[in-house]
Write a protein that holds these residues in place. Sequence first.
Motif, short mmCIF file in Angstrom:
data_model
loop_
_atom_site.label_atom_id
_atom_site.label_comp_id
_atom_site.label_asym_id
_atom_site.label_seq_id
_atom_site.Cartn_x
_atom_site.Cartn_y
_atom_site.Cartn_z
N ALA A 82 -7.84 2.87 -8.96
CA ALA A 82 -7.11 2.10 -7.88
C ALA A 82 -6.91 2.43 -6.59
CB ALA A 82 -5.86 1.19 -8.67
N ILE A 83 -6.10 3.60 -6.71
CA ILE A 83 -5.87 4.16 -5.22
C ILE A 83 -7.08 4.60 -4.55
CG2 ILE A 83 -5.02 6.59 -4.60
CD1 ILE A 83 -2.86 6.45 -6.68
N ALA A 84 -8.12 5.13 -5.27
CA ALA A 84 -9.34 5.69 -4.38
C ALA A 84 -9.78 4.46 -3.88
CB ALA A 84 -10.17 6.27 -5.10
N SER A 85 -9.90 3.23 -4.46
CA SER A 85 -10.36 2.01 -4.03
C SER A 85 -9.85 1.14 -2.96
CB SER A 85 -10.85 1.14 -5.20
OG SER A 85 -11.43 1.50 -6.26
N ASN A 86 -8.56 1.73 -2.60
CA ASN A 86 -7.59 1.22 -1.71
C ASN A 86 -7.25 2.08 -0.53
OD1 ASN A 86 -7.05 -1.77 -2.85
ND2 ASN A 86 -6.90 -0.62 -4.70
N THR A 87 -7.93 3.15 -0.26
CA THR A 87 -7.27 3.91 0.93
C THR A 87 -7.40 3.34 2.15
OG1 THR A 87 -9.52 4.94 1.15
CG2 THR A 87 -8.25 6.18 -0.51
N ASP A 88 -8.26 2.32 2.34
CA ASP A 88 -8.39 1.61 3.80
C ASP A 88 -6.92 1.00 4.03
OD1 ASP A 88 -10.70 2.47 4.12
OD2 ASP A 88 -11.67 0.29 3.74
N GLY A 89 -6.30 0.38 3.00
CA GLY A 89 -4.89 -0.20 3.24
C GLY A 89 -3.94 0.83 3.70
N LEU A 90 -4.00 1.99 3.48
CA LEU A 90 -2.77 2.92 4.14
C LEU A 90 -2.77 3.10 5.44
CD1 LEU A 90 -3.84 6.15 1.71
CD2 LEU A 90 -1.71 4.41 1.69
N GLU A 91 -4.02 2.53 6.29
CA GLU A 91 -3.97 2.73 7.80
C GLU A 91 -3.00 1.53 8.14
OE1 GLU A 91 -7.96 2.41 8.72
OE2 GLU A 91 -8.45 4.42 7.92
N TYR A 98 0.95 -1.09 -0.08
CA TYR A 98 0.05 0.08 0.01
C TYR A 98 0.91 1.35 -0.14
CZ TYR A 98 -4.22 -3.01 0.66
OH TYR A 98 -5.03 -4.12 0.65
N LEU A 99 1.93 1.09 0.26
CA LEU A 99 2.96 2.32 0.43
C LEU A 99 2.92 3.04 -1.31
CD1 LEU A 99 4.76 3.93 2.34
CD2 LEU A 99 6.62 2.77 1.35
N ARG A 100 2.70 2.04 -2.24
CA ARG A 100 3.08 2.38 -3.35
C ARG A 100 2.13 3.34 -3.98
NH1 ARG A 100 4.01 -3.74 -6.19
NH2 ARG A 100 6.19 -3.89 -5.92
N THR A 101 0.82 3.67 -3.06
CA THR A 101 0.04 4.71 -3.23
C THR A 101 0.64 5.90 -3.16
OG1 THR A 101 -1.97 3.43 -3.00
CG2 THR A 101 -2.11 5.97 -2.39
N LEU A 102 1.25 5.97 -2.12
CA LEU A 102 2.16 7.32 -1.90
C LEU A 102 3.35 7.51 -2.56
CD1 LEU A 102 2.20 7.11 2.26
CD2 LEU A 102 0.38 8.39 0.74
N MET A 156 -4.45 13.87 -4.11
CA MET A 156 -4.29 12.96 -3.10
C MET A 156 -5.48 13.37 -2.05
SD MET A 156 -0.32 13.26 -1.72
CE MET A 156 -0.67 12.22 0.03
N ARG A 157 -5.80 14.62 -2.36
CA ARG A 157 -6.96 14.83 -1.42
C ARG A 157 -8.31 14.30 -2.24
NH1 ARG A 157 -9.72 19.23 -3.23
NH2 ARG A 157 -7.68 20.10 -3.84
N GLN A 158 -8.24 14.35 -3.35
CA GLN A 158 -9.61 14.09 -4.33
C GLN A 158 -9.68 12.51 -4.19
OE1 GLN A 158 -8.23 15.65 -7.91
NE2 GLN A 158 -8.81 17.90 -7.26
N THR A 159 -8.83 11.68 -3.99
CA THR A 159 -8.88 10.21 -3.90
C THR A 159 -9.08 9.98 -2.45
OG1 THR A 159 -6.44 10.35 -3.91
CG2 THR A 159 -7.57 9.86 -5.97
N GLY A 160 -9.10 10.72 -1.38
CA GLY A 160 -9.20 10.36 -0.10
C GLY A 160 -8.03 10.12 0.75
N VAL A 161 -6.66 9.92 -0.06
CA VAL A 161 -5.43 9.57 0.27
C VAL A 161 -5.20 10.60 1.49
CG1 VAL A 161 -3.06 9.22 0.03
CG2 VAL A 161 -5.00 8.23 -1.49
N LEU A 162 -5.05 12.02 1.37
CA LEU A 162 -4.70 12.66 2.13
C LEU A 162 -5.38 13.05 3.51
CD1 LEU A 162 -2.56 15.17 2.35
CD2 LEU A 162 -4.21 16.75 1.69
N GLY A 163 -6.64 12.72 3.46
CA GLY A 163 -7.67 12.95 4.64
C GLY A 163 -7.30 11.48 5.47
N THR A 164 -6.96 10.38 4.70
CA THR A 164 -6.82 9.13 5.51
C THR A 164 -5.31 9.38 6.38
OG1 THR A 164 -7.99 8.05 3.81
CG2 THR A 164 -6.30 6.71 5.24
N ILE A 165 -4.20 9.80 5.55
CA ILE A 165 -3.08 9.80 6.44
C ILE A 165 -2.66 10.88 7.04
CG2 ILE A 165 -1.85 8.32 4.53
CD1 ILE A 165 -0.21 10.86 3.63
#
Length: 394
Positions: free
Chosen positions: A197-206, A170-174, A233-242
């Motif tokens: 794919a990134i937007a569908s896998n934000t849970d894995g960032l946790e 999941y680090l590959r998202t970042l 990152m914000r639009q895909t939900g990544v920024l808010g997750t991390i």
Amino acid sequence: MDRTYDLTLPTDTRWLADADAQAVCDAVHAGGHAIYFVGGCVRNALLGLPDSDVDMSTDALPERVMALAKRAGLKVVPTGVEHGTVTVVSGGKGFEVTTFRRDVETDGRRAIVAFSSSIDDDARRRDFTMNALYADAQGRVIDPLEGLSDLRARRVRFIEDADARIREDYLRTLRYFRFHAWYADPANGFDPDALSAIASNTDGLETLSAERVGAEMRKLLCAPDPAPALAAMRQTGVLGTILPGSDDRWMAMLVHFEGHLGLQANWIWRLAALGGEDTANRLRLSKADTRMFENIRSAAFEGKSLSEIAYRHGLEIAQGAMLLRACLAESPPETSVLETINSAIQAKFPVRAKDLIHAYQGPALGARLAQLEAAWIASNFHATQETLLDMPDT
């Protein structure tokens, strides 16, 4: 698979001409095995960018690499034999040599691998096509997955199935956003398949450690312009997750203001512009970085002058506070502000404890010094020692 041998690395590629690196290649070749430079060093050489870590990949098993290196008089450190990696020390420099591998099982953080004799297998387990480029000891480029076309177009693209590559780690998202900020042509935009794919896998960032997330964010924020990547990152939900509570709305302005003033970017003040909840812990910042982050944030939004901030906290904190205030005002700072900050940094308070000790003792001495220092700062550092000592004690 496509192999490209008609393209050779630039002749000024320093690591390719390095006799110590070539000695490692010669040692492995002497045993009848193939060995290639791989990944970032090849990518950066083709892009004309500064050297990256020089990594090598081979069809020889780790034990065989160690035996051949020792036979050639080179030192070997078994840094990750179970994962196929040994460090061969040549001329005092360490070169990581990794056996071709294929993933057997992954859990989003680590992989169970099997060794392979196929460069295709090795290429497929990498993250982006531009990182699946190899070069032999003569500098001839091998391109198993057609990554050259993406590299030439400055296009960051996951290898084959983006969803599968992300689920492997999941680090590959970042890393995707970091690579986009550093290597992509902004005119190309973002790969829709990657974003989906990134937007569908934000849970894995946790599941990622704070250290790994923090390291990637630091590298991203050091990029010339991280604003487009942070927006995606914000639009895909990544920024808010991390980094919950963070906001990238100032980043483009801040980068513009840095360029306007000719400032060298500082990733900490960029992070301060993002903000967020419990940022230091979520990114596992060092104590020094945490202090700078917190000082910039507090200095930017408190009422003290930039002169006083510069005098008390130094150049970087004052510049960071200046930039954040400019973003808040949505107006670029005047270049004269930099002169004010630089002048304040060099200012020396002209009164010392010994000048007051005849009349003040203990806490009273400290209070008097603080009173005079405040008056001196309010005078924009112009008040002389004589003027200050003549001031009435209030």
